[in-house]
Design a protein around this motif. Structure first.
Motif, PDB file in Angstrom:
ATOM      1  N   GLU D  60       0.826  -1.199   0.000  1.00  0.00           N
ATOM      2  CA  GLU D  60       0.000   0.000   0.000  1.00  0.00           C
ATOM      3  C   GLU D  60       0.861   1.249   0.000  1.00  0.00           C
ATOM      4  N   LEU D  61       0.468   2.218  -0.836  1.00  0.00           N
ATOM      5  CA  LEU D  61       1.189   3.485  -0.911  1.00  0.00           C
ATOM      6  C   LEU D  61       0.158   4.524  -1.306  1.00  0.00           C
ATOM      7  N   PRO D  62       0.174   5.695  -0.674  1.00  0.00           N
ATOM      8  CA  PRO D  62      -0.822   6.691  -1.068  1.00  0.00           C
ATOM      9  C   PRO D  62      -0.563   7.171  -2.492  1.00  0.00           C
ATOM     10  N   TRP D  63      -1.655   7.473  -3.181  1.00  0.00           N
ATOM     11  CA  TRP D  63      -1.496   7.911  -4.574  1.00  0.00           C
ATOM     12  C   TRP D  63      -2.177   9.265  -4.741  1.00  0.00           C
ATOM     13  N   ILE D  64      -3.488   9.287  -4.531  1.00  0.00           N
ATOM     14  CA  ILE D  64      -4.207  10.563  -4.539  1.00  0.00           C
ATOM     15  C   ILE D  64      -4.907  10.641  -3.187  1.00  0.00           C
ATOM     16  N   PRO D  65      -4.150  11.029  -2.179  1.00  0.00           N
ATOM     17  CA  PRO D  65      -4.708  10.908  -0.819  1.00  0.00           C
ATOM     18  C   PRO D  65      -5.973  11.733  -0.610  1.00  0.00           C
ATOM     19  N   SER D  66      -6.089  12.839  -1.329  1.00  0.00           N
ATOM     20  CA  SER D  66      -7.263  13.681  -1.074  1.00  0.00           C
ATOM     21  C   SER D  66      -8.548  12.953  -1.413  1.00  0.00           C
ATOM     22  N   LEU D  67      -8.479  11.950  -2.252  1.00  0.00           N
ATOM     23  CA  LEU D  67      -9.671  11.189  -2.579  1.00  0.00           C
ATOM     24  C   LEU D  67      -9.607   9.767  -2.030  1.00  0.00           C
ATOM     25  N   GLY D  68      -8.602   9.519  -1.204  1.00  0.00           N
ATOM     26  CA  GLY D  68      -8.513   8.181  -0.626  1.00  0.00           C
ATOM     27  C   GLY D  68      -8.154   7.125  -1.657  1.00  0.00           C
ATOM     28  N   GLY D  70      -5.300   4.938  -3.422  1.00  0.00           N
ATOM     29  CA  GLY D  70      -3.947   4.500  -3.107  1.00  0.00           C
ATOM     30  C   GLY D  70      -3.476   3.442  -4.070  1.00  0.00           C
ATOM     31  N   LEU D  71      -2.153   3.267  -4.089  1.00  0.00           N
ATOM     32  CA  LEU D  71      -1.599   2.155  -4.846  1.00  0.00           C
ATOM     33  C   LEU D  71      -1.685   0.934  -3.938  1.00  0.00           C
ATOM     34  N   ARG D  72      -2.837   0.311  -3.949  1.00  0.00           N
ATOM     35  CA  ARG D  72      -3.033  -0.827  -3.053  1.00  0.00           C
ATOM     36  C   ARG D  72      -3.027  -2.099  -3.887  1.00  0.00           C
ATOM     37  N   LEU D  73      -2.106  -2.977  -3.549  1.00  0.00           N
ATOM     38  CA  LEU D  73      -2.022  -4.241  -4.265  1.00  0.00           C
ATOM     39  C   LEU D  73      -2.151  -5.375  -3.259  1.00  0.00           C
ATOM     40  N   GLY D  74      -2.687  -6.457  -3.707  1.00  0.00           N
ATOM     41  CA  GLY D  74      -2.794  -7.615  -2.830  1.00  0.00           C
ATOM     42  C   GLY D  74      -2.821  -8.862  -3.662  1.00  0.00           C
ATOM     43  N   LEU D  75      -2.237  -9.919  -3.106  1.00  0.00           N
ATOM     44  CA  LEU D  75      -2.168 -11.167  -3.840  1.00  0.00           C
ATOM     45  C   LEU D  75      -2.681 -12.285  -2.948  1.00  0.00           C
ATOM     46  N   ASP D  76      -3.752 -12.921  -3.387  1.00  0.00           N
ATOM     47  CA  ASP D  76      -4.164 -14.128  -2.688  1.00  0.00           C
ATOM     48  C   ASP D  76      -4.089 -15.299  -3.652  1.00  0.00           C
ATOM     49  N   GLY D  77      -4.578 -16.423  -3.242  1.00  0.00           N
ATOM     50  CA  GLY D  77      -4.427 -17.617  -4.068  1.00  0.00           C
ATOM     51  C   GLY D  77      -5.016 -17.441  -5.445  1.00  0.00           C
ATOM     52  N   LEU D  78      -6.188 -16.825  -5.480  1.00  0.00           N
ATOM     53  CA  LEU D  78      -6.852 -16.603  -6.759  1.00  0.00           C
ATOM     54  C   LEU D  78      -5.989 -15.751  -7.685  1.00  0.00           C
ATOM     55  N   SER D  79      -5.497 -14.633  -7.115  1.00  0.00           N
ATOM     56  CA  SER D  79      -4.642 -13.766  -7.929  1.00  0.00           C
ATOM     57  C   SER D  79      -3.412 -14.523  -8.386  1.00  0.00           C
ATOM     58  N   LEU D  80      -2.836 -15.266  -7.468  1.00  0.00           N
ATOM     59  CA  LEU D  80      -1.578 -15.936  -7.776  1.00  0.00           C
ATOM     60  C   LEU D  80      -1.750 -16.894  -8.953  1.00  0.00           C
ATOM     61  N   ALA D 187     -19.237   7.310   5.622  1.00  0.00           N
ATOM     62  CA  ALA D 187     -18.126   7.322   6.570  1.00  0.00           C
ATOM     63  C   ALA D 187     -17.530   8.708   6.757  1.00  0.00           C
ATOM     64  N   GLY D 188     -17.827   9.614   5.844  1.00  0.00           N
ATOM     65  CA  GLY D 188     -17.318  10.970   6.002  1.00  0.00           C
ATOM     66  C   GLY D 188     -15.929  11.162   5.444  1.00  0.00           C
ATOM     67  N   SER D 189     -15.317  10.101   4.939  1.00  0.00           N
ATOM     68  CA  SER D 189     -13.994  10.277   4.357  1.00  0.00           C
ATOM     69  C   SER D 189     -13.924   9.486   3.070  1.00  0.00           C
ATOM     70  N   TRP D 190     -13.026   9.959   2.209  1.00  0.00           N
ATOM     71  CA  TRP D 190     -12.900   9.296   0.919  1.00  0.00           C
ATOM     72  C   TRP D 190     -12.077   8.033   1.045  1.00  0.00           C
ATOM     73  N   SER D 191     -12.489   7.007   0.337  1.00  0.00           N
ATOM     74  CA  SER D 191     -11.632   5.841   0.190  1.00  0.00           C
ATOM     75  C   SER D 191     -12.118   5.018  -0.985  1.00  0.00           C
ATOM     76  N   PHE D 192     -11.162   4.526  -1.729  1.00  0.00           N
ATOM     77  CA  PHE D 192     -11.505   3.595  -2.799  1.00  0.00           C
ATOM     78  C   PHE D 192     -10.855   2.245  -2.547  1.00  0.00           C
ATOM     79  N   ALA D 193     -10.457   2.027  -1.293  1.00  0.00           N
ATOM     80  CA  ALA D 193      -9.827   0.754  -0.955  1.00  0.00           C
ATOM     81  C   ALA D 193     -10.878  -0.346  -0.959  1.00  0.00           C
ATOM     82  N   TYR D 194     -10.495  -1.453  -1.554  1.00  0.00           N
ATOM     83  CA  TYR D 194     -11.393  -2.608  -1.639  1.00  0.00           C
ATOM     84  C   TYR D 194     -11.937  -2.972  -0.261  1.00  0.00           C
ATOM     85  N   GLY D 195     -11.026  -3.037   0.711  1.00  0.00           N
ATOM     86  CA  GLY D 195     -11.435  -3.443   2.049  1.00  0.00           C
ATOM     87  C   GLY D 195     -12.457  -2.488   2.652  1.00  0.00           C
ATOM     88  N   ASP D 196     -12.278  -1.196   2.389  1.00  0.00           N
ATOM     89  CA  ASP D 196     -13.208  -0.218   2.960  1.00  0.00           C
ATOM     90  C   ASP D 196     -14.569  -0.284   2.277  1.00  0.00           C
TER      91      ASP D 196
END
Lengths: 488, 98, 616, 487
Positions: D60-68, D70-80, D187-196
């Protein structure tokens, strides 16, 4: 007026002074060779615009300040002023090689460019209907001259200039008449006061006058922004004008008007009660929707690249209007951001067109671009980047701008316009891709000459390309600046 | 009073517009343009009178300058157009289009 | 010794792999050695396994060898496992034994063929897949073998693919059987869904525990499995592929009709007998389908002129007997008949192959004739096979096994089916000896050319012996622990004896009639077909099933496919593009370049804006 | 960090291949092979026990923080699994085009590497805006691949592909933004994170619309019938490597999107929509198969088989059971290999005969026996012969779907018969019949290696797919639990 006032006026002053200096240089040319004067004028313009831009950035971010009733210097004027100046600088740099190839004197062109820039700059900070008129007319009259300024461009340029003069004159008349009507019904020409008055309720007995005034003002602005149905002049002027001038028309002249529209909508939106604001908003929404659809449809099978870009500019101003109409915190930011991205993109596109063009034979037809990728890969890549940016493909500024714009539009619940925007974008993809495909076409046709890019043109292209990618890949710095300067 | 002046201005404006649309000579087209601009000027003066402010008159002066500039450039173009196309018909030069 | 069980399918598989990857670089003797040797070795191992199995019967009568777990998803854990019990033992012995003889025969029969290696590769794979099918301990693995044999039939029927007819026949075999396979697959889905397993033993055990007899689920499963069986075993209504399957080289027909492929359906129903017992209605359906098929096919066999087609229809008919046996609840009788049929049908096909081999690929029996003089060995072994097929009393295996099926039908109270079976037996005797008399007696037709060598005659002789003495093997007794003992006899043994006599008489009557019509010197033509007239032609065309299916399925599918070829959905984007283009053209008209028109649009736009602002 | 490298390595490889290809064509190929090989090793090094939430690695790395954003990457079995498939097919594609592509080799490999990087990114992205960014990014080089190295109607095909995918992508973008806005309002804040965004509670109608926005994009890629017509054109016009990447990988991004985003983000709306989707899947199976049967252009035929096979995927995804999802993943991999191989064969045939017309290809088996054997093998894989990966996949999909909706499942199962028809028709048309009188080169060692690798992989998947299942199982369990599906 405090002591700092001259500082905020500095960019305008420098621009105007440079214009004067260039005129003087042209006047005292005397026995010096033509080319030397031209180069001197070019150097003066570059220096003047660079200095103006520098001072603009230096004063940007200061607290809002009103200078005379006509002008206000705030975030909007900071940003859009910078956009106008940077665009003008880019145009001057890009025009260098094109103009040097001319077979006629060209130093007056710089004078007109600088004057027009000054007018646009005035527009960005005008908060007063007379300011609007003044800025707009300075800009317009310069443009008439500019469109017809290159004799070797031939009849096309002349035709374009004449059309532009008559139509823009008529549009100015509409604008002026509208302003007069508003003044008659409200009694003030200052934008904040005007909108406040209007929202307090239309003065009894003068509804007709008020709304007619508003409508006529919109005609004037719509014409400048080339919104449908005031768009018919656009492709002819874009095509007929010399390529660098087209770039100027597409960017500098738009920047100032957008600033005014931004103020108008913001002022109207801030005090809007639904029943008052709606009329204006509905008209603007219709203009936006029509521009998006008509612009894209007209561009669809267009074979002349300059016309194609003209039609696409109609559509893009429609997109921009959507953001403006969205309002809220995001709307104005999205609009300004979109304008910046659009300016960078279209300058890059016209930059390539300019470099590939000679006044007698401009690189208009799509055939001139066939196989360009294999002949001049860097130029073609720049063009492709610009076209992809117009189409809103990732890695380019256009992508982020469109993303932000859509977010704003959704936030403002402008669902109908968003739908139209999507349809328009899809239409757009088709013709943008056609340009790219043409550039990739094989086997590449034999071509006569390959025009040199020139040092200043190269610098401009490289800078524009870098900014285009920068915004496309890491826009957060830009968004932060917008957030700070536009407040909220 | 202001109402009547505004109405006159509107009539002038409309006349100018019609002239612009129907005349087949560029000189007259430019003249019509002048009429429209001056209609706007008249409206400004009338409006200024209504509110007792100088702004109207000042703006009128601006408009005079604008109109002069427009016509100056316009006439220059007409000259060149005449040599290029041997015609003053506004529709004579219509190679651009499509 | 039992642990070598895995070698039984693996040896032919290895043969297949070796021949596939190295076949074209090997000399013919080497190809023969690998192709025939792998199956031969496999049959030896099978024999050793049988000895070990019968010597020390493992507890429960079942030996399981788990090779590896296929996969494990959400509780479904099919295994690659081999399941050896009396039933699969009998099957592997038949498959490898008869298969070996056919391979040996092929070594000569196919000697001249350019694609010798490809032939043996496919044959080896065929045997291997059939072995997987019969040894599978899990229905999913069984399904693998099941489809595998379908594939091999495709490869071998279309072996001579230069001929378009063969190509079509091959495709037909694969596709028609696959229709049944899909039904079977859906049956497996239900089993997984309801029982959560596909293990053969667990399926039957859980089905008995969970499902009431006649409940919808079990009826559905049984019906769907029957669908699969009907496809592979060429029963009504999916029998149409088998007559065309003779397009392949004759040893292939022998393999398909005797040792592999068509017996798979019978094996499946016997193997999953527990399910069918829970679904009595479907079991009755099995019997009815079998009976109907045996009559129809016998009728068709009676009027064919092509030697291989006669045998093909006779196979369908004999499979009908097996289904009858299965349907009346005597799987052991059915398997018994399967075994004896494997012997004599392999023999008949190989004999027919020898005739064809000798007579320049002449298939029409009425152009052959009098071959008993030139091909004595072939003649006598063929007669032995035909006798077994006809159920010649006492001295042939076919008599015992067929009689057992009929007796069980009678004993189970299915008198109508029994009667039909008896009628079928009469027709069988008639058509088999029609074939014998026309081909081997009478005047000489086509001159015999090449004489079959030892590699062809030895298998013929062995199979002839088996066709005669195979009836005394006492197989039912071996099989009954697995397949369930026959129900208590309703009738005393006296009745059985009486019926046996009756069956013998019927068989002899058929043969006698055949002699009367075709055997006596000086006879010409085809009196049965002539007598039947148009009905005979109808029967010869396989009761018109091909034509019916052609109209019902093939042509409509073709028509639909042709109609859709250009993808009508593609008109949607084309229409959208056309619409956009139309708008573009219309709008482009407004850009006419005329200044006054442009000014007009400005005025009109202003008016419109005014109107809007005023009305809103 | 490894995840970033996973995307960056092919990007850099492409950037390297371009100029190198101007010097010597072989260098570009080698650069691409090296980049993909290194990437493959990198991906394999990520195999291991799954962490919380099924993730093997995240970044995870912020990319456009004002809009929440981020450069969020994740690898699970399916992705792998999909990442490995991507790299494998990518490598094979480079080999497969070794002799086919002779012009502008450097630029070709640049585009190839960038498409692959985009696809890898799509399989890794855990930020919806980033996902969209990469989703669009992979299209452009693909368009170039088709438009530059394609066959006779390449421009038409490229533009059609571009328009379909971009138009549907825009709808997805709207849905992404809408979802982000809904989160911001709640939630009152921006986020485009999958988890959120997983937990955002939405009003049912809105959820349905947003879900449809996602579905549109994925349905075009998958493709779902009615939205599929770009596919036959793109597949048949693309060069071999392009067809391989399209069929084996690009289509899978659609399935992946449905699995990862469309359903978990909108579980309730998806439940409402599932019957429609499953029926669409069944229709796709049959429609694709019938049209494949009707085609005379070899590559078009194979393209329609993809429509048919991906119908199973749609069916399996919306059945949303352990069986069907496992089968779906396997189908994605197996279809990638089998169809990829068929395109290699079609390309090899085209290279030798200069036609893809089945009316003109006849009786080739005696002329090019190896090619015939290979074609048969992959045709059989395509028709779902047990023992090969496709069978296990289709079996599991159908078993899983049967539990949920028997009728569409039965229809889809009939597709197996239809698959037999088109596979055999294809094989027999080209290879059987009277022997062709042509002198053609049989498969060369490089082609044999490519096809051999694919064949072995298919056999492995058909006979012992358990290792694969074990890699994806934790990821699928998490997905199943997230969307509250039936087990």
């Amino acid at each position: 007026m405090s002591g700092e006032t001259p500082m905020v006026l500095l960019p305008l002053g420098i621009t105007a002074a440079s214009a004067l200096a260039v005129m003087l240089a042209a006047a005292v040319r005397g026995p010096t060779p033509r080319a030397a004067t031209g180069r001197a004028a070019e150097a003066l313009s570059v220096l003047g615009l660079a200095a103006a831009l520098g001072s603009q950035l230096a004063v940007a971010g200061a607290a809002p300040r009103r200078v005379t009733p006509l002008f206000v210097f705030d975030g909007v004027s900071s940003i859009l002023g910078a956009v106008v100046l940077a665009s003008a600088l880019a145009v001057v740099l890009l025009a260098s090689a094109y103009l040097r190839r001319l077979d006629e004197p060209w130093e007056e062109i710089y004078a007109l460019l600088l004057l027009g820039t000054a007018g646009a700059l005035a527009l960005t900070s005008s908060d007063h209907l007379v300011g609007l008129v003044l800025g707009l007319e300075t800009l317009s009259v310069s443009l008439y001259g500019l469109v017809a300024s290159v004799r070797t461009r031939g009849d096309e340029a002349l035709e374009a200039a004449m059309k532009y003069l008559v139509l823009a004159g008529a549009a100015s008349a509409f604008l002026l008449f509208g302003v007069a009507l508003l003044y008659a019904s409200v009694g003030t020409l200052e934008l904040p006061a005007l909108t406040a008055e209007l929202s307090a309720g239309t003065p009894a007995g003068s509804e007709l006058v008020t709304v007619a005034g508003l409508a006529f003002v919109l005609v004037g602005i719509g014409f400048k922004l080339a919104l449908v149905p005031f768009h018919l002049w656009t492709p002819d002027v874009y095509q007929g004008a010399p390529a660098p001038i087209t770039a100027f028309v597409a960017t500098v002249s738009k920047g100032g008007v957008v600033a005014f529209l931004l103020r108008l909508v913001a002022a109207a939106g801030a005090v809007a009660r639904p029943e008052d604001g709606e009329g204006l908003f509905v008209v603007l929404a219709l203009l936006a929707g029509a521009s998006i659809l008509v612009g894209n449809l007209l561009a669809l099978l267009q074979r002349d690249v300059k016309r194609l870009l003209a039609y696409s500019s109609i559509a893009h101003l429609g997109y921009l209007l959507v953001a403006l109409l969205a309002g809220g915190e995001l709307g104005p930011r999205a609009a300004v951001f979109y304008l910046i991205a659009y300016a960078v993109t279209i300058l890059l596109a016209f930059g390539v067109v300019t470099i590939l063009s000679r006044a007698e034979q401009e690189a208009g037809d799509l055939d001139a671009y066939r196989g360009l990728f294999w002949r001049r890969p860097i130029l073609a890549s720049a063009m492709a980047a610009a076209v992809f940016s117009l189409a809103g493909i990732p890695l380019t500024a256009g992508f982020v701008a469109k993303l932000y714009l859509l977010l704003a539009a959704l936030d403002g619940s402008r669902f109908g316009l968003v739908g139209i925007l999507v349809v328009g974008s899809v239409l757009g993809l088709y013709y943008y891709l056609r340009v790219v495909v043409a550039m990739l076409a094989t086997p590449e046709p034999e071509t006569a000459a390959s025009e040199p890019v020139g040092a200043s043109g190269g610098v401009a292209l490289a800078g524009l390309g870098a900014v285009l990618i920068w915004i496309g890949v890491a826009p957060s710095a830009w968004l932060r600046i917008l957030g700070i300067w536009l407040g909220g | 009073m202001a109402g009547e002046a505004l109405a006159l201005a509107a009539v002038l404006f409309a006349l100018g517009l019609v002239g612009l649309l129907v005349r087949r000579n560029l000189i007259f087209v430019l003249l019509s343009l002048e009429v429209m601009l001056n209609a706007a000027g008249l409206a400004f003066v009338a409006a200024g009178a209504r509110w007792g402010q100088p702004d109207g008159q000042v703006t009128f002066l601006f408009i005079l300058a604008i109109a002069a500039a427009e016509v100056a450039v316009g006439l220059a173009l007409v000259l060149r157009l005449q040599t290029a196309f041997r015609s003053l018909d506004p529709d004579a030069a219509s190679r651009l289009g499509g | 010794m039992l642990d070598l069980l895995w070698l039984v399918p693996v040896l032919p598989l290895a043969g297949f792999l070796a021949l596939t990857f190295a076949g074209r670089r090997l000399a013919k003797p080497a190809v023969t050695a690998i192709g025939v040797g792998s199956v031969g070795l496999s049959s030896l191992v099978a024999g050793a396994v049988a000895a070990a199995f019968l010597g020390h019967m493992p507890p429960g009568g079942v030996h399981r060898q788990i090779l590896w777990r296929w996969f494990d998803v959400a509780g479904l854990r099919p295994e690659i496992s081999l399941h050896l019990d009396a039933l699969s033992l009998v099957m592997i012995l038949v498959v490898t034994g008869v298969g070996f003889l056919i391979h040996l025969y092929s070594a000569q029969f196919m000697e001249e063929d350019a694609d010798f290696a490809r032939f043996f590769a496919s044959m080896n794979l065929f045997v291997a897949m059939m072995l997987v099918l019969v040894l599978a301990g899990d229905l999913l693995l069984l399904y693998l073998g099941w489809e595998g044999v379908g594939l091999c039939s495709f490869l071998l029927i279309g072996f001579w693919y230069g001929e378009p007819a063969n190509v079509l026949a091959a495709r037909k075999a694969f596709v028609v059987t696959r229709v049944g396979d899909v039904a079977m697959a859906i049956g497996l889905f239900i089993l997984v869904d309801r029982l959560g397993t596909l293990d053969l033993q667990a399926v039957v055990a859980r089905a008995e525990a969970q499902w009431a007899p006649g409940s919808a689920a079990v009826v559905a499963v049984a019906a769907l499995l029957l669908g699969g069986a009907v496809g592979k075993s060429a029963q009504l209504p999916l029998q149409t592929w088998l007559p065309d399957a003779m397009a392949g080289p004759t040893p292939v027909s022998a393999l398909i009709h005797a040792a592999t492929m068509v017996t798979a359906g019978v094996y499946l129903v016997a193997r999953t007998g527990g399910l069918f017992e829970l679904a009595p209605s479907i079991r009755t359906a099995v019997a009815v389908i079998g009976t109907a098929t045996l009559l129809l096919a016998a009728g068709a066999a009676l009027v064919q002129r092509d030697i291989k087609r006669i045998l093909a229809y006779s196979t369908i008919s004999q499979l009908g007997y097996m289904f009858l046996g299965l349907g009346v609840g005597s799987a052991s009788a059915a398997i018994f008949h399967l075994v004896t049929h494997a012997f004599f049908k392999a023999l008949l096909f190989l004999g027919a192959g020898a005739v064809i081999y000798a007579c320049h690929h002449e298939h029409d029996i009425f152009r052959l004739g009098g071959l008993r003089r030139s091909l004595p060995t072939v003649t006598w072994t063929f007669v032995a096979g035909a006798a077994a097929l006809a159920g010649f009393p006492l001295v042939t295996a076919g008599f015992y096994s067929k009689d057992l099926v009929l007796w069980r039908a009678f004993a189970g109270g299915h008198f109508l089916l029994w009667g039909a079976g008896l009628l079928g037996a009469f027709v069988t005797a008639l058509y088999s000896f029609r074939l014998v008399f026309v081909v081997f007696w009478g005047e000489t037709g086509t001159e015999a050319g090449a004489r079959p060598g030892w590699r062809m005659t030895v298998p013929l002789t062995i199979l002839a012996a088996l066709s005669l003495v195979g009836g005394w093997l006492g197989l039912p007794a071996v099989l009954e622990p697995v397949l369930g003992a026959a129900e208590e006899m309703a009738e005393p043994h006296g009745t059985e004896l009486l019926l046996q006599v009756l069956a013998g008489v019927v068989s002899l009557g058929g043969i006698a009639l055949a002699w009367a019509l075709y055997g006596r010197p000086g006879r010409h033509g085809d009196p049965v077909a002539d007598a039947l007239g148009p009905v005979g032609r109808w029967w010869r065309a396989g009761w018109g099933f091909d034509a019916l299916y052609d109209r019902l399925f093939v042509r409509p599918y073709d028509a639909v496919a042709r109609a859709l070829e250009k993808d009508p959905v593609d008109r949607l984007p084309a229409a959208a593009a056309g619409l956009a283009r139309g708008f573009h053209r219309a709008l482009a008209l407004t850009q006419n370049g005329r200044l006054r028109w442009y000014a007009l649009s400005l005025a009109a736009g202003a008016t419109f804006a005014l109107y809007l602002v005023l009305t809103l | 960090m490894k995840l970033v490298a996973l995307v960056l390595v092919p990007l850099l490889g492409g950037l390297l291949a371009w100029p190198l290809g101007r010097r010597r064509t072989e260098w570009a190929r080698i650069a691409a092979v090296l980049a993909l090989g290194v990437d493959l090793a990198l991906a394999l090094s990520l195999l291991g026990p799954a962490g919380p939430g099924g993730w093997l690695a995240t970044f995870e790395l912020p990319w456009i923080p004002s809009l929440g954003i981020g450069l969020r990457l994740g690898l699970d079995g399916l992705s792998l699994v999909l990442v490995l498939l991507t790299l494998l097919v990518g490598l094979l594609a480079v080999f497969a085009s070794w002799s086919e592509i002779r012009e502008r080799v450097g630029f070709f490999h640049f585009n190839l590497c960038w498409v692959l990087a985009g696809i890898l990114g799509v399989f890794l992205a855990l930020d919806l805006v980033l996902f969209y960014f990469l989703w669009e990014l992979m299209l452009v080089p693909m368009v170039f691949l088709i438009a530059l190295w394609g066959h006779e109607r390449k421009t038409y095909a490229a533009i059609k592909f571009f328009l379909y995918t971009q138009a549907s992508g825009l709808l997805m973008l709207l849905a992404i933004l809408g979802l982000g806005l809904a989160h911001q309002r709640a939630a009152g804040s921006w986020s485009f994170a999958y988890g959120d965004l997983l937990g955002v509670s939405l009003e049912p109608t809105l959820a349905l619309w947003l879900m449809l926005g996602f579905f549109a994009a994925f349905a075009v890629k998958l493709p779902v019938v009615v939205l599929h017509t770009w596919l036959p054109d793109a597949h048949s016009q693309a060069p071999t490597a392009g067809s391989m990447v399209l069929a084996a990988l690009l289509l899978k991004t659609g399935a992946y999107g449905l699995l990862r985003f469309a359903i978990p983000l909108f579980p309730d709306a998806s439940v409402r929509f599932a019957p429609v989707a499953m029926v669409l899947g069944a229709i796709g199976v049959i429609y694709g198969a019938v049209l494949a049967f009707a085609q005379t252009d070899l590559k078009r035929l194979v393209a329609y088989t993809s429509v048919s096979h991906l119908g199973f995927v749609l069916l399996g995804i919306y059945a949303w059971t352990s069986f069907s999802l496992t089968g779906t993943v396997l189908q994605m991999v197996a279809h990638g290999l089998s169809t990829g191989a068929l395109f290699v064969l079609a390309g090899a045939l085209y290279e030798r005969t200069h036609t893809r017309d089945l009316e003109r290809l006849r009786g080739l088996a005696p002329v090019v026996p190896r090619m015939g054997a290979a074609a048969l093998f992959f045709a059989l894989a395509s028709l779902g012969l047990p023992g090969l990966g496709n069978f296990v996949a289709e079996f599991l999909v159908l078993v899983g779907a049967w539990e949920v909706r028997p009728i569409p499942t039965t229809i889809a199962a009939l597709g197996l018969v239809a698959a037999t028809l088109y596979s055999l028709r294809f094989f027999q048309r080209a290879f059987h019949g009277p022997a062709a009188e042509a002198e053609l080169a049989d498969l060369r060692p490089r082609e044999l290696t490519v096809l051999g690798a694919m064949g072995v992989a298919l056999l492995w998947l058909g006979l012992a797919p358990q290792p694969l299942f074990e890699v994806v199982a934790p990821a699928l369990d998490v997905l199943l639990r997230t969307a509250g599906g039936t087990p």
